[in-house]
Each structure stands twice: as structure tokens, then as C-alpha cells.
Write a protein that holds these residues in place. Structure first.
Motif, PDB file in Angstrom:
ATOM      1  N   PHE A  49      32.216  76.594  16.271  1.00  0.00           N
ATOM      2  CA  PHE A  49      33.265  75.696  16.761  1.00  0.00           C
ATOM      3  C   PHE A  49      34.178  76.465  17.710  1.00  0.00           C
ATOM      4  O   PHE A  49      34.693  77.523  17.373  1.00  0.00           O
ATOM      5  N   HIS A  75      36.309  71.618  26.678  1.00  0.00           N
ATOM      6  CA  HIS A  75      36.171  71.907  25.247  1.00  0.00           C
ATOM      7  C   HIS A  75      35.185  70.939  24.605  1.00  0.00           C
ATOM      8  O   HIS A  75      34.268  71.349  23.877  1.00  0.00           O
ATOM      9  N   ASN A  79      31.579  72.217  23.122  1.00  0.00           N
ATOM     10  CA  ASN A  79      31.354  72.015  21.688  1.00  0.00           C
ATOM     11  C   ASN A  79      30.130  71.122  21.473  1.00  0.00           C
ATOM     12  O   ASN A  79      29.347  71.340  20.556  1.00  0.00           O
ATOM     13  N   GLY A 117      30.454  81.173  20.694  1.00  0.00           N
ATOM     14  CA  GLY A 117      30.161  79.921  19.999  1.00  0.00           C
ATOM     15  C   GLY A 117      28.661  79.708  19.822  1.00  0.00           C
ATOM     16  O   GLY A 117      28.202  79.318  18.738  1.00  0.00           O
TER      17      GLY A 117
END
Length: 166
Positions: A49, A75, A79, A117
């Protein structure tokens, strides 16, 4: 994941990426093997995340009023790309050029955050464990050394017959 730079720099980036993934994998395996670590280290965030703050920081521009919207959009996109790792069998679920554009337009910090990530998501998939090792007292990720130190304490207590979870 294919590291983006070529030549000697690319080779070094690949080695660093691989080493960082192995360290994270080791940390997660230890926590999975020693349930007492969940109490000792604490588990704060989900592997893979991306923190919105890093995107907001990368998009700061006092001349532009759309910073926050741009940060939220980036973002959400990245993600989503990382989340798709859990549902794809194709390997890298994004266009490498898109990540190079992020690096060029928003800097090394955001680029490294996104790579991290993906690395975390790969580790979560390999081990079937999705919580990031977290040091609750310090409010940050726990290092492998901190986790190993806790394992030593747990092992010593087990040898001594002491059943404490702190």
C-alpha cells in the motif's frame, strides 16, 4: 520486475532491489514463524500500500492549484497497479514507460516509493502474509535487525521456560 535503468546503474539497481526484497521476505517469514512478534513488533500497514503523503509531497508546486488532485490521481493509479499484481499472472502489470515518466516528472523519491510498493506486493504474494513489520514505539517500519533481536529474546525465553509476549 525489470529495473528501469540500463548498463552498470541498471545492474546495481537490480542487485539492490533483489537484496531489499530478500530482507523484507526474511522479516515477514520471521513474523510468520514467531507469532509472539506480532505483539512485540506490532503490525501497522499492509504490504504494497502506497502512502498518499509521498504523492502529495512529490506533487507540491506553489504555482499549481491542482497539486492535491494530481497527487490523489497518481496515488489511486499506482495503488491500482500494485493491487493488480494479486490478480494477474502476466508479471509486471504496468507500462515501464509510465514509471519512467513518474521518475522524470515527480522525482526519485516517488519513483522509489512506487518500486517499494511493488516489492512489498511481491513479498506478500510469495509468503501469503500481508502485514508490514512495524515498530509501534517509533512509528516506523521495523528493520530486520530489530526483528532478529526480538527472535533472540523469544528464543531465550523459550529455553528458559518463560512464556512472556513482550
Amino acid at each position: 520486475m525489470e529495473i528501469l535503468s540500463g548498463g552498470a546503474v541498471g545492474s546495481i539497481e537490480k542487485l539492490i532491489e533483489s537484496a531489499e526484497e530478500e530482507v523484507l521476505l526474511a522479516s515477514c517469514r520471521l513474523i510468520k514463524l514467531y507469532p509472539e512478534l506480532e505483539h512485540c513488533v506490532g503490525l501497522q500497514t499492509i504490504l504494497g500500500f502506497l502512502p498518499l503523503e509521498k504523492f502529495v509531497e512529490a506533487c507540491q508546486d506553489p504555482q499549481d492549484e491542482t497539486n492535491e488532485m494530481r497527487a490523489k490521481s497518481l496515488h489511486k493509479f499506482w495503488n491500482g497497479q500494485i493491487s493488480s499484481l494479486f490478480t494477474t499472472t502476466k508479471g509486471v502489470p504496468y507500462d515501464v514507460q509510465e514509471l519512467l515518466i513518474v521518475k522524470s516528472n515527480f522525482g526519485e523519491l516517488l519513483y522509489q516509493t512506487i518500486l517499494k510498493g511493488f516489492r512489498e506486493a511481491r513479498v506478500a504474494m510469495k509468503i501469503g502474509y500481508h502485514a508490514k513489520p512495524w515498530d509501534m514505539e517509533e512509528g516506523r517500519e521495523a528493520s530486520l535487525q530489530e526483528i532478529v533481536d526480538k527472535v533472540r529474546t523469544i528464543a531465550q525465553r523459550r529455553r528458559d521456560g518463560i512464556r512472556r509476549e513482550d
